[in-house]
Enzyme design. Structure first.
Site, PDB file in Angstrom:
ATOM      1  N   LYS A  30       0.832  -1.210   0.000  1.00  6.98           N
ATOM      2  CA  LYS A  30       0.000   0.000   0.000  1.00  6.98           C
ATOM      3  C   LYS A  30       0.867   1.260   0.000  1.00  6.98           C
ATOM      4  O   LYS A  30       0.621   2.200  -0.743  1.00  6.98           O
ATOM      5  CB  LYS A  30      -0.896   0.017   1.250  1.00  6.98           C
ATOM      6  CG  LYS A  30      -2.078  -0.930   1.174  1.00  6.98           C
ATOM      7  CD  LYS A  30      -2.832  -0.890   2.486  1.00  6.98           C
ATOM      8  CE  LYS A  30      -4.086  -1.751   2.421  1.00  6.98           C
ATOM      9  NZ  LYS A  30      -5.048  -1.291   1.404  1.00  6.98           N
ATOM     10  N   LYS A  63       7.678  -8.665  26.531  1.00  3.54           N
ATOM     11  CA  LYS A  63       6.597  -7.683  26.640  1.00  3.54           C
ATOM     12  C   LYS A  63       5.397  -8.266  27.389  1.00  3.54           C
ATOM     13  O   LYS A  63       4.766  -7.577  28.200  1.00  3.54           O
ATOM     14  CB  LYS A  63       6.186  -7.206  25.254  1.00  3.54           C
ATOM     15  CG  LYS A  63       5.361  -5.941  25.258  1.00  3.54           C
ATOM     16  CD  LYS A  63       5.427  -5.233  23.937  1.00  3.54           C
ATOM     17  CE  LYS A  63       4.671  -3.932  23.956  1.00  3.54           C
ATOM     18  NZ  LYS A  63       4.848  -3.151  22.740  1.00  3.54           N
ATOM     19  N   ARG A  87       7.576   1.043   9.520  1.00  4.34           N
ATOM     20  CA  ARG A  87       8.042   2.396   9.829  1.00  4.34           C
ATOM     21  C   ARG A  87       8.151   3.201   8.535  1.00  4.34           C
ATOM     22  O   ARG A  87       8.797   2.752   7.590  1.00  4.34           O
ATOM     23  CB  ARG A  87       9.396   2.312  10.540  1.00  4.34           C
ATOM     24  CG  ARG A  87       9.917   3.655  11.001  1.00  4.34           C
ATOM     25  CD  ARG A  87      11.136   3.486  11.871  1.00  4.34           C
ATOM     26  NE  ARG A  87      10.827   2.873  13.155  1.00  4.34           N
ATOM     27  CZ  ARG A  87      11.702   2.203  13.894  1.00  4.34           C
ATOM     28  NH1 ARG A  87      12.936   2.048  13.474  1.00  4.34           N
ATOM     29  NH2 ARG A  87      11.336   1.682  15.046  1.00  4.34           N
ATOM     30  N   LYS A 122       7.395  12.418  23.923  1.00  3.04           N
ATOM     31  CA  LYS A 122       7.664  11.747  25.198  1.00  3.04           C
ATOM     32  C   LYS A 122       8.657  12.609  25.989  1.00  3.04           C
ATOM     33  O   LYS A 122       9.397  13.400  25.399  1.00  3.04           O
ATOM     34  CB  LYS A 122       8.265  10.365  24.924  1.00  3.04           C
ATOM     35  CG  LYS A 122       7.241   9.375  24.398  1.00  3.04           C
ATOM     36  CD  LYS A 122       7.751   7.958  24.585  1.00  3.04           C
ATOM     37  CE  LYS A 122       6.646   6.976  24.347  1.00  3.04           C
ATOM     38  NZ  LYS A 122       7.078   5.574  24.536  1.00  3.04           N
ATOM     39  N   GLU A 149       1.374  -2.107  13.863  1.00  7.24           N
ATOM     40  CA  GLU A 149       1.744  -0.749  14.270  1.00  7.24           C
ATOM     41  C   GLU A 149       2.465  -0.049  13.118  1.00  7.24           C
ATOM     42  O   GLU A 149       3.416  -0.603  12.558  1.00  7.24           O
ATOM     43  CB  GLU A 149       2.661  -0.775  15.495  1.00  7.24           C
ATOM     44  CG  GLU A 149       2.994   0.646  15.977  1.00  7.24           C
ATOM     45  CD  GLU A 149       3.944   0.666  17.162  1.00  7.24           C
ATOM     46  OE1 GLU A 149       3.510   1.038  18.262  1.00  7.24           O
ATOM     47  OE2 GLU A 149       5.122   0.292  16.979  1.00  7.24           O
ATOM     48  N   HIS A 165      18.156   4.867  20.767  1.00  6.88           N
ATOM     49  CA  HIS A 165      18.069   3.414  20.909  1.00  6.88           C
ATOM     50  C   HIS A 165      19.457   2.830  21.194  1.00  6.88           C
ATOM     51  O   HIS A 165      19.620   2.001  22.090  1.00  6.88           O
ATOM     52  CB  HIS A 165      17.483   2.837  19.603  1.00  6.88           C
ATOM     53  CG  HIS A 165      17.002   1.439  19.737  1.00  6.88           C
ATOM     54  ND1 HIS A 165      17.704   0.367  19.241  1.00  6.88           N
ATOM     55  CD2 HIS A 165      15.893   0.933  20.314  1.00  6.88           C
ATOM     56  CE1 HIS A 165      17.045  -0.736  19.524  1.00  6.88           C
ATOM     57  NE2 HIS A 165      15.936  -0.425  20.168  1.00  6.88           N
TER      58      HIS A 165
HETATM   59  P1  0O2 Z   1      10.847  -2.277  19.065  1.00  4.03           P
HETATM   60  O1  0O2 Z   1      12.095  -3.057  19.169  1.00  4.03           O
HETATM   61  O2  0O2 Z   1      11.012  -1.026  18.227  1.00  4.03           O
HETATM   62  O3  0O2 Z   1       9.655  -3.074  18.679  1.00  4.03           O
HETATM   63  P2  0O2 Z   1       5.364  -0.151  25.264  1.00  4.03           P
HETATM   64  O4  0O2 Z   1       6.303   0.932  25.719  1.00  4.03           O
HETATM   65  O5  0O2 Z   1       5.790  -0.789  23.966  1.00  4.03           O
HETATM   66  O6  0O2 Z   1       5.020  -1.126  26.333  1.00  4.03           O
HETATM   67  P3  0O2 Z   1       3.224   0.879  23.721  1.00  4.03           P
HETATM   68  O7  0O2 Z   1       2.047   1.719  24.075  1.00  4.03           O
HETATM   69  O8  0O2 Z   1       2.981  -0.384  22.983  1.00  4.03           O
HETATM   70  O9  0O2 Z   1       3.996   0.565  25.048  1.00  4.03           O
HETATM   71  O10 0O2 Z   1       4.296   1.660  22.949  1.00  4.03           O
HETATM   72  P4  0O2 Z   1       4.447   3.041  22.232  1.00  4.03           P
HETATM   73  O11 0O2 Z   1       4.699   4.136  23.196  1.00  4.03           O
HETATM   74  O12 0O2 Z   1       3.360   3.271  21.222  1.00  4.03           O
HETATM   75  O13 0O2 Z   1       5.815   2.747  21.505  1.00  4.03           O
HETATM   76  C1  0O2 Z   1       6.085   1.534  20.883  1.00  4.03           C
HETATM   77  C2  0O2 Z   1       7.310   1.609  19.973  1.00  4.03           C
HETATM   78  O14 0O2 Z   1       7.638   2.966  19.662  1.00  4.03           O
HETATM   79  C3  0O2 Z   1       8.576   1.036  20.577  1.00  4.03           C
HETATM   80  O15 0O2 Z   1       8.586  -0.345  20.340  1.00  4.03           O
HETATM   81  C4  0O2 Z   1       9.656   1.759  19.769  1.00  4.03           C
HETATM   82  O16 0O2 Z   1       9.790   1.209  18.464  1.00  4.03           O
HETATM   83  C5  0O2 Z   1       9.055   3.135  19.636  1.00  4.03           C
HETATM   84  N1  0O2 Z   1       9.428   4.001  20.764  1.00  4.03           N
HETATM   85  C6  0O2 Z   1       8.616   4.435  21.740  1.00  4.03           C
HETATM   86  N2  0O2 Z   1       9.266   5.227  22.598  1.00  4.03           N
HETATM   87  C7  0O2 Z   1      10.534   5.312  22.160  1.00  4.03           C
HETATM   88  C8  0O2 Z   1      11.699   6.011  22.625  1.00  4.03           C
HETATM   89  O17 0O2 Z   1      11.699   6.699  23.633  1.00  4.03           O
HETATM   90  N3  0O2 Z   1      12.831   5.852  21.887  1.00  4.03           N
HETATM   91  C9  0O2 Z   1      12.900   5.101  20.765  1.00  4.03           C
HETATM   92  N4  0O2 Z   1      14.069   5.005  20.133  1.00  4.03           N
HETATM   93  N5  0O2 Z   1      11.814   4.404  20.309  1.00  4.03           N
HETATM   94  C10 0O2 Z   1      10.655   4.521  20.983  1.00  4.03           C
HETATM   95  P5  0O2 Z   1       9.328  -1.370  21.309  1.00  4.03           P
HETATM   96  O18 0O2 Z   1       8.429  -2.525  21.470  1.00  4.03           O
HETATM   97  O19 0O2 Z   1       9.801  -0.680  22.549  1.00  4.03           O
HETATM   98  O20 0O2 Z   1      10.600  -1.772  20.557  1.00  4.03           O
END
Ligand code: 0O2
Length: 211
Positions: A30, A63, A87, A122, A149, A165
Site C-alpha cells: 500500500k 513484553k 516504519r 515523550k 503498528e 536506541h
Molecule cells: P521495538 O524493538 O522497536 O519493537 P510499550 O512501551 O511498547 O510497552 P506501547 O504503548 O505499545 O507501550 O508503545 P508506544 O509508546 O506506542 O511505543 C512503541 C514503539 O515505539 C517502541 O517499540 C519503539 O519502536 C518506539 N518508541 C517508543 N518510545 C521510544 C523512545 O523513547 N525511543 C525510541 N528510540 N523508540 C521509541 P518497542 O516494542 O519498545 O521496541
C-alpha cells in the site's frame, strides 16, 4: 503432554508470526503504491523510505511478562498490537500526516488507535506518529483481521530515535544523567530544524527563493 503443549504453542505462534508477516507485506505494498504514484505524477513524494519488522519471539515474551500477561498465543493476539511493525520515514512533518491520512482512509484499513508523539513528545524527546491499524488478510480458510503498528516520522526524528536506541542499549537502559539531558535538548533542536526545513520547502514550492 507438556511436550505436546509446547509443540502446539510453537505451531500457533509460528502461524501468528506468518499472518503478521502477510499484514506487513500488504501494508508495504500500500505504501509503495502511494510513493510510486506520487513519483509518477511528479509530485513531491511524502515517503522517503519504509522499513518493517516482525517482533522477535523473545521480545514478544518479554513484553507479555512486563505487562503481566500469560505467555500464550491468545494473549499475543489480543494484547500485542505491534508484532507486525512498519516504519515510514518522511522528509517533512506535514508528510507524516499526509501519509497517515492517505493510509487511514483506505476502505480495508481501520485505524484502531493513534498516538501523536509529535504533538506531544515523550519526556525524553521521542517524536513520531504511531497508528495501530487493522487490515484483512485473506487465507485459505477465510479472512483474518490483523493488527499492525505503523510508525511515521521525519528523517530527523528517525535519526534521533536510532541514536537514542543505541545509547539506551549501550548503557543497558540507564544512561548517565547529563547524556539524557543532552539527548532531550538535541530532540528539541531537531524539531526546530524540521520546522525550518519544512518552511524552506514550502517557499520553494510557492516559487520564491529562500531569503
Ligand atoms: P521495538 O524493538 O522497536 O519493537 P510499550 O512501551 O511498547 O510497552 P506501547 O504503548 O505499545 O507501550 O508503545 P508506544 O509508546 O506506542 O511505543 C512503541 C514503539 O515505539 C517502541 O517499540 C519503539 O519502536 C518506539 N518508541 C517508543 N518510545 C521510544 C523512545 O523513547 N525511543 C525510541 N528510540 N523508540 C521509541 P518497542 O516494542 O519498545 O521496541
Amino acid at each position: 503432554p507438556e511436550e505436546a503443549d509446547s509443540a502446539l504453542f510453537l505451531r500457533e505462534i509460528e502461524r501468528h508470526l506468518l499472518v503478521c508477516k502477510f499484514a506487513v507485506d500488504e501494508l508495504m505494498t500500500k505504501l509503495r503504491i502511494l510513493s510510486e504514484e506520487f513519483d509518477f505524477v511528479r509530485e513531491h513524494d511524502p515517503i522517503e523510505h519504509i522499513s518493517h519488522r516482525i517482533k522477535q519471539p523473545e521480545s514478544i515474551l518479554r513484553k507479555l511478562r512486563r505487562r503481566g500477561l500469560s505467555p500464550d498465543v491468545v494473549s499475543v493476539r489480543e494484547h500485542l498490537d505491534d508484532v507486525a511493525g512498519v516504519r515510514v520515514v518522511c522528509p517533512f512533518v506535514s508528510d507524516v500526516y499526509t501519509v497517515a491520512r492517505l493510509l487511514g482512509r483506505q476502505n480495508d484499513v481501520t485505524v484502531i488507535q493513534t498516538k501523536d508523539y509529535i504533538a506531544q513528545p515523550k519526556p525524553n524527546g521521542y517524536r513520531s506518529l504511531h497508528l495501530i491499524v487493522e487490515i484483512p488478510v485473506f487465507l485459505s480458510d477465510g479472512v483474518e483481521q490483523v493488527r499492525a503498528e505503523v510508525q511515521l516520522r521525519t528523517i530527523g526524528m528517525d535519526f534521533w530515535a536510532a541514536l537514542e536506541h543505541q545509547i539506551f542499549y549501550k548503557y543497558d537502559h540507564s544512561a548517565p544523567e547529563g547524556l539524557l539531558e543532552e539527548l532531550t535538548a538535541v530532540a528539541e533542536e531537531s524539531a526546530r530544524l524540521d520546522l525550518r526545513m519544512e518552511a524552506l520547502h514550502q517557499r520553494m514550492r510557492e516559487g520564491s527563493a529562500p531569503a
